[in-house]
Design a protein around this motif. Structure first.
Motif, short mmCIF file in Angstrom:
data_model
loop_
_atom_site.label_atom_id
_atom_site.label_comp_id
_atom_site.label_asym_id
_atom_site.label_seq_id
_atom_site.Cartn_x
_atom_site.Cartn_y
_atom_site.Cartn_z
N SER A 75 -8.14 -3.44 9.10
CA SER A 75 -8.59 -2.20 8.45
C SER A 75 -7.48 -1.54 7.64
O SER A 75 -6.30 -1.69 7.92
N ILE A 76 -7.94 -0.81 6.63
CA ILE A 76 -7.03 -0.08 5.74
C ILE A 76 -7.50 1.37 5.74
O ILE A 76 -8.71 1.63 5.68
N GLN A 77 -6.56 2.32 5.84
CA GLN A 77 -6.97 3.72 5.81
C GLN A 77 -6.08 4.57 4.92
O GLN A 77 -4.89 4.37 4.83
N THR A 78 -6.75 5.55 4.27
CA THR A 78 -6.02 6.49 3.41
C THR A 78 -6.66 7.87 3.49
O THR A 78 -7.84 8.00 3.81
N GLY A 79 -5.87 8.89 3.19
CA GLY A 79 -6.39 10.25 3.07
C GLY A 79 -6.10 10.72 1.66
O GLY A 79 -4.95 10.71 1.24
N ILE A 80 -7.15 11.11 0.90
CA ILE A 80 -7.00 11.31 -0.55
C ILE A 80 -7.76 12.53 -1.07
O ILE A 80 -8.50 13.18 -0.31
N GLN A 81 -7.63 12.81 -2.34
CA GLN A 81 -8.47 13.81 -3.01
C GLN A 81 -9.74 13.12 -3.47
O GLN A 81 -9.68 11.99 -3.98
N SER A 82 -10.88 13.82 -3.32
CA SER A 82 -12.14 13.14 -3.62
C SER A 82 -12.23 12.66 -5.07
O SER A 82 -12.79 11.61 -5.33
N GLU A 83 -11.61 13.42 -6.00
CA GLU A 83 -11.73 12.98 -7.40
C GLU A 83 -10.98 11.67 -7.66
O GLU A 83 -11.20 11.01 -8.66
N ASN A 84 -10.09 11.28 -6.74
CA ASN A 84 -9.33 10.04 -6.93
C ASN A 84 -9.94 8.83 -6.25
O ASN A 84 -9.35 7.76 -6.22
N LEU A 131 0.84 -1.21 0.00
CA LEU A 131 0.00 0.00 0.00
C LEU A 131 0.87 1.25 0.00
O LEU A 131 0.63 2.19 -0.75
N PHE A 132 1.89 1.27 0.85
CA PHE A 132 2.75 2.45 0.93
C PHE A 132 3.45 2.70 -0.40
O PHE A 132 3.47 3.81 -0.91
N VAL A 133 4.00 1.65 -0.96
CA VAL A 133 4.79 1.79 -2.18
C VAL A 133 3.90 2.15 -3.37
O VAL A 133 4.21 3.06 -4.15
N ASN A 134 2.75 1.47 -3.49
CA ASN A 134 1.96 1.68 -4.70
C ASN A 134 0.97 2.84 -4.63
O ASN A 134 0.79 3.54 -5.61
N VAL A 135 0.34 3.03 -3.47
CA VAL A 135 -0.64 4.12 -3.37
C VAL A 135 0.08 5.45 -3.14
O VAL A 135 -0.24 6.46 -3.75
N ARG A 136 1.09 5.42 -2.26
CA ARG A 136 1.80 6.66 -1.96
C ARG A 136 2.98 6.90 -2.92
O ARG A 136 2.97 7.82 -3.71
N GLU A 137 3.98 6.04 -2.85
CA GLU A 137 5.22 6.35 -3.56
C GLU A 137 5.07 6.34 -5.07
O GLU A 137 5.54 7.25 -5.75
N LYS A 138 4.42 5.34 -5.63
CA LYS A 138 4.34 5.26 -7.09
C LYS A 138 3.24 6.14 -7.67
O LYS A 138 3.47 6.89 -8.61
N ALA A 139 2.02 6.04 -7.10
CA ALA A 139 0.90 6.75 -7.70
C ALA A 139 0.74 8.16 -7.14
O ALA A 139 -0.01 8.97 -7.69
N SER A 140 1.44 8.44 -6.01
CA SER A 140 1.42 9.79 -5.45
C SER A 140 0.01 10.25 -5.10
O SER A 140 -0.34 11.40 -5.24
N LEU A 141 -0.82 9.30 -4.64
CA LEU A 141 -2.23 9.59 -4.39
C LEU A 141 -2.54 9.91 -2.94
O LEU A 141 -3.63 10.36 -2.61
N ALA A 142 -1.60 9.62 -2.03
CA ALA A 142 -1.89 9.80 -0.61
C ALA A 142 -0.60 10.05 0.16
O ALA A 142 0.49 9.72 -0.32
N TYR A 143 -0.74 10.64 1.34
CA TYR A 143 0.41 10.78 2.23
C TYR A 143 0.47 9.55 3.14
O TYR A 143 1.52 9.03 3.43
N TYR A 144 -0.70 9.11 3.60
CA TYR A 144 -0.71 7.86 4.37
C TYR A 144 -1.63 6.83 3.73
O TYR A 144 -2.70 7.16 3.22
N ALA A 145 -1.19 5.59 3.71
CA ALA A 145 -1.97 4.47 3.19
C ALA A 145 -1.44 3.25 3.93
O ALA A 145 -0.33 2.81 3.69
N SER A 146 -2.22 2.76 4.89
CA SER A 146 -1.68 1.71 5.77
C SER A 146 -2.76 0.75 6.21
O SER A 146 -3.95 0.98 6.00
#
Lengths: 432, 418
Positions: B312-321, B286-301
């Motif tokens: 549970s899995i949690q992320t903080g994102i832009q609504s359009e994504n 999740l960290f590598v693909n959602v954050r580092e590669k896709a640059s979609l979130a600061y936290y994804a864990s």
């Protein structure tokens, strides 16, 4: 190598300044499993205008460069430092403050290799247009996460009152707009100016042998070539050092359950650095404890009349070039809170007199809390503030604390608390 | 060393010269019920506010201050189906303070537990009212922390109607009006008389001496036997979905899976590794693909609660994504289910878990927590066992665990400021 033994605390610290200027300190902890190492650069978010190494003219970078640089140091052309630490079973991280940037790891094994990874990744920059662009999305989300945090907004709102024209009021990460402007060239320029061994220190605490550790670090540094040291200058010139620019009051509406309020005191008195500065900081902390901690009559009165609750807290921050205190609480009576806090601050002299009998207790409690920190390798290493306090470490702080007398507080109170430097910021629920 | 003070009351003392501070944890546990969760949370607040000898919080705070800034306080938490109230002390070892400091702290704990501010079968009324108001405010204020709020909403969605786990361990607002200064006396007495009690002491102390000090606590024997520790619920086929909108800069997307693997039971160690690979570390999918590669979130864990089976899995994102992120998350879960991770990552995650455990041995409060966990679950953890068990986890064990994940709930907090 210098060796200093603190008999009362039963700790020894070893230190050495390497030829390239890097200051290394090692504190071995018997019985501990882990080793914590932190490499700190004397450079932070407020250092946005400076003369680049080898140049003559002032250069100003977009807000948020120090933090952006911290993020980008991990990524290299063909690997990521996170992975190298991961392969060695270590945890790694980094953080940026107003005046410092730190890189760290903690591990139970392969300490020599981990130290090499730490020094190598911080001393080998690689930035490209593509990797810089990619990071903007991640940091953008970090900034937005904090934008939704009312306590963060309260804190930076108050700083905006205390230092409206100075860089301390800007979020350490910058803004979504400012980071959009950051280029790889900005990062290289900043890096070359500030990331010199002579502008860094490495603190290692834990399950290590001091001699071996120093030898490893010396070997690592001796194998590298560095440009001749320049003295990076980023003197903070305050917009108005008399504090006439302090904004007394502002308020922000947010989606919060009830009002949050923060009272701030900007120090307008010039404070020396070195041990005098350290003593000043500890004396202010004792003063605030006397006036506001939960052993004070003020606390009980404000608690019982529901002006404050368990969310009440206060703090004093002293960094390179500025110092301020702040007091905050969630409360349904925000005006009453700020009136009460300001009245206590302005009557500090009488307050100290009235609480004289509590002084020894309060000092003893602070001493106990500081001794407790010696159980934490992170706390020991993170407490080190370099030149600011004349190279004092946590053990020196404990020694300095013992020298403070109640009479010192009267002088501190007069110098530090000035009406011109007082301000209030509120975060209140949105009106419908 | 273990001492049995009486039936249902055990003392565990760990003498070590490693630390300059000592820790004491007194854990009261009982079966949670609809009635006791909020009551015990408020009781915890009252117990740390005042006592008969120290009738105001200032008097109590001054006593702690004079004991070299000792921390003595209470909190509540839960372990599966148990609700626990803890009284905890952390203070400088006698050697760095004064002789007899530990004994004075134990005296203070005795005072807090056996002499709360109760008169005529009622807690002090003004203290009660104030603490009830404060608990109400602090529960309401939790909604201001959006990451926490989204996590709470997800839990509420995940646990079945009527499940006690819908009620947070610190209580719920709707219970507060039902509590009174008198009813809490009943709660208090029930706890002191009937709860199972585990006391853990760690520091540079004499074990026999500590046992003598605690043998003076007037605990009566109790049966203290409870139902199953671990919470289970039948999974549902179609995941529940809930969406809310607030004025926020960042949207939160949280997913709940059921993972019926429990502390120290079958597949437990493999579940730790699976979590590390999926979202429990900066090396994770999740960290590598959602954050580092896709640059979609600061936290994804991700994290797993091994007492109630919620993964549970949690992320903080832009609504359009939102759609893209949800798909990307599901892709990572599927990848782990299909064994798409290399042996290097597997090894690094395993090393990381061992490193984390061993570094935890340098934090005294952590050791105390681990001892308590072992006593309550009647298990034993040490470095050797942990290293062996983690080492033995194979890629197919991880795949086997991942295939037990069942998506149960998706909560989305929409931010509409952009």
């Amino acid at each position: 190598m210098n060796e200093q033994y603190y008999q009362k605390l039963n700790e020894t610290i070893y230190s050495s300044q390497l030829e390239n200027g890097l200051l290394v300190q090692v504190l071995p902890k018997t019985g501990f499993h882990k080793t914590y190492a932190i490499l700190t650069v004397d450079f932070g978010s407020i250092d946005r205008s400076f003369i680049p190494a080898g140049k003559e003219d002032i250069y100003t970078v977009p807000n948020g460069v120090a933090h952006f640089l911290e993020h980008k140091m991990f990524e290299k052309e063909d690997h990521d430092a996170f992975d190298l630490f991961g392969q060695l079973g270590a945890d790694s991280n980094a953080f940026t403050s107003f005046t410092q940037t730190s890189y760290l790891f903690s591990a139970t094994d392969h300490i020599h290799e981990n130290l090499d990874v730490l020094l190598n990744f911080v001393q080998d920059p690689y930035f490209s247009a593509q990797t810089v662009q990619k990071e903007k999305g991640i940091i953008g989300q970090e900034i937005k996460m904090y934008d939704d945090d009312p306590n963060w907004r309260l804190y930076f709102g108050l700083l905006g009152n205390l230092y409206p024209q100075d860089p301390m009021h800007i979020d350490i990460a910058g803004s979504v707009e400012s980071i959009e402007k950051i280029t790889a060239e900005d990062l290289y320029t900043t890096y070359r100016t500030f990331y010199q061994p002579s502008n860094m220190n490495l603190f290692v605490v834990g399950n290590v042998d001091a001699q071996d550790t120093l030898k490893w670090i010396e070997q690592n540094q001796a194998a590298k070539k560095f440009e001749p040291a320049t003295d990076p200058k980023s003197e903070l010139v305050l917009n108005d050092e008399t504090g006439k620019d302090v904004i007394p009051f502002r308020t922000l509406e947010m989606d919060v359950s009830r009002p949050k309020v923060m009272v701030g005191v900007r120090g307008l008195d010039p404070v020396e650095t070195g041990r005098t500065g350290l003593k000043y900081r500890l004396a202010v902390e004792l003063l605030l404890d006397i006036l506001f901690d939960d052993t004070s009559d003020n606390y009980l009165r404000l608690y019982n009349n529901e002006t404050i609750d368990d969310s009440f807290s206060y703090n004093f921050e002293m960094q390179r070039g500025f110092h301020f205190a702040y007091f905050s609480s969630d409360t349904n009576q925000p005006e009453r809170f700020s009136d009460e806090i300001i009245a206590i601050l302005e009557g500090a002299k009488q307050q100290i007199e009235a609480a004289t009998s509590q002084f020894d207790n309060i000092k003893r409690a602070m001493l106990g809390r500081m001794i407790s920190l010696l159980d934490s390798p992170e706390a020991i290493a993170n407490h080190y503030s370099g030149k600011l306090f004349g190279g004092a470490n946590l053990l020196d702080e404990i020694t300095t604390l013992a020298t403070i007398k109640i009479d010192d507080l009267y002088q501190i109170e007069k110098d530090f608390i000035q009406s011109q430097g007082i301000s209030v910021y509120q975060v209140v629920p949105k009106r419908n | 060393m273990d001492f049995k003070l009486t039936d249902g009351v055990d003392l565990h003392v760990i003498s070590t010269p490693q630390f300059k501070t000592n820790q004491i944890l007194i854990n009261f546990s009982t079966q949670q019920s609809k009635k006791n969760i909020t009551a015990r949370s408020l009781l915890a607040d009252l117990l740390e506010t005042s006592t008969h000898k120290y009738p105001t919080q200032t008097a109590l705070a001054r006593q702690m201050s004079s004991l070299f800034g000792a921390y003595v306080g209470t909190n509540v938490t839960r372990m599966g189906n148990l609700h626990t109230l803890r009284v905890r002390a952390s203070f400088v070892n006698d050697q760095y303070a004064v002789a007899g400091l530990t004994d004075q702290i134990i005296d203070l704990l005795h005072e807090m537990i056996f002499h709360p501010l109760i008169d005529n079968d009622s807690f002090d009324e003004p203290t009660f009212t104030l603490q009830r108001n404060n608990l109400q405010s602090s529960i309401k204020a939790l909604a201001d922390d959006k990451q926490f709020y989204a996590g709470m909403q997800l839990r509420d969605l995940y646990f079945k109607d009527g499940s006690l786990l819908k009620i947070p361990s610190f209580g719920q607002l709707s219970d507060l009006p039902k509590l009174s200064a008198e009813s809490l006396v009943t709660t208090y007495r029930d706890m002191v008389v009937n709860d199972r009690i585990n006391i853990v002491v760690l520091g540079n102390v004499d074990e026999q001496h500590i046992a003598e000090e605690f043998s003076q606590f007037e605990f009566q024997p109790r049966s203290a036997s409870f139902g199953p520790l671990f919470y289970q619920q039948t999974p549902i086929i179609e995941p529940k979905r809930k969406q809310q909108t607030q004025k926020l800069n960042q949207a939160k997307l949280n997913l709940a899976y059921q993972l019926p693997i429990y502390y120290q039971e079958k597949d437990y160690y493999a579940s730790l590794v699976m979590n590390g690979i999926l979202g429990g570390s900066p090396l994770s999918k999740l960290f590598v693909n959602v954050r580092e590669k896709a640059s979609l979130a600061y936290y994804a864990s991700s994290q797993h609660n091994a007492f109630n089976g919620l993964f549970s899995i949690q992320t903080g994102i832009q609504s359009e994504n939102r759609k893209q992120v949800e798909r990307l998350i599901q892709d990572q879960v599927t990848a782990v289910m299909q064994g798409e991770f290399d042996s290097e990552l597997l090894q690094e995650v395993k090393d990381g878990i061992v490193n984390q455990y061993e570094t935890g041995l340098d934090i005294s409060s952590n050791i105390v927590e681990q001892v308590l966990l072992d006593k309550i679950t009647q298990s034993r953890t040490d470095t050797q066992i942990l290293v062996q068990e983690i080492k033995a986890v194979t890629a197919s064990d991880v795949v086997h665990v991942a295939n037990q994940l069942r998506l149960q709930a998706v909560y989305y907090l929409n931010g509409d400021l952009n």
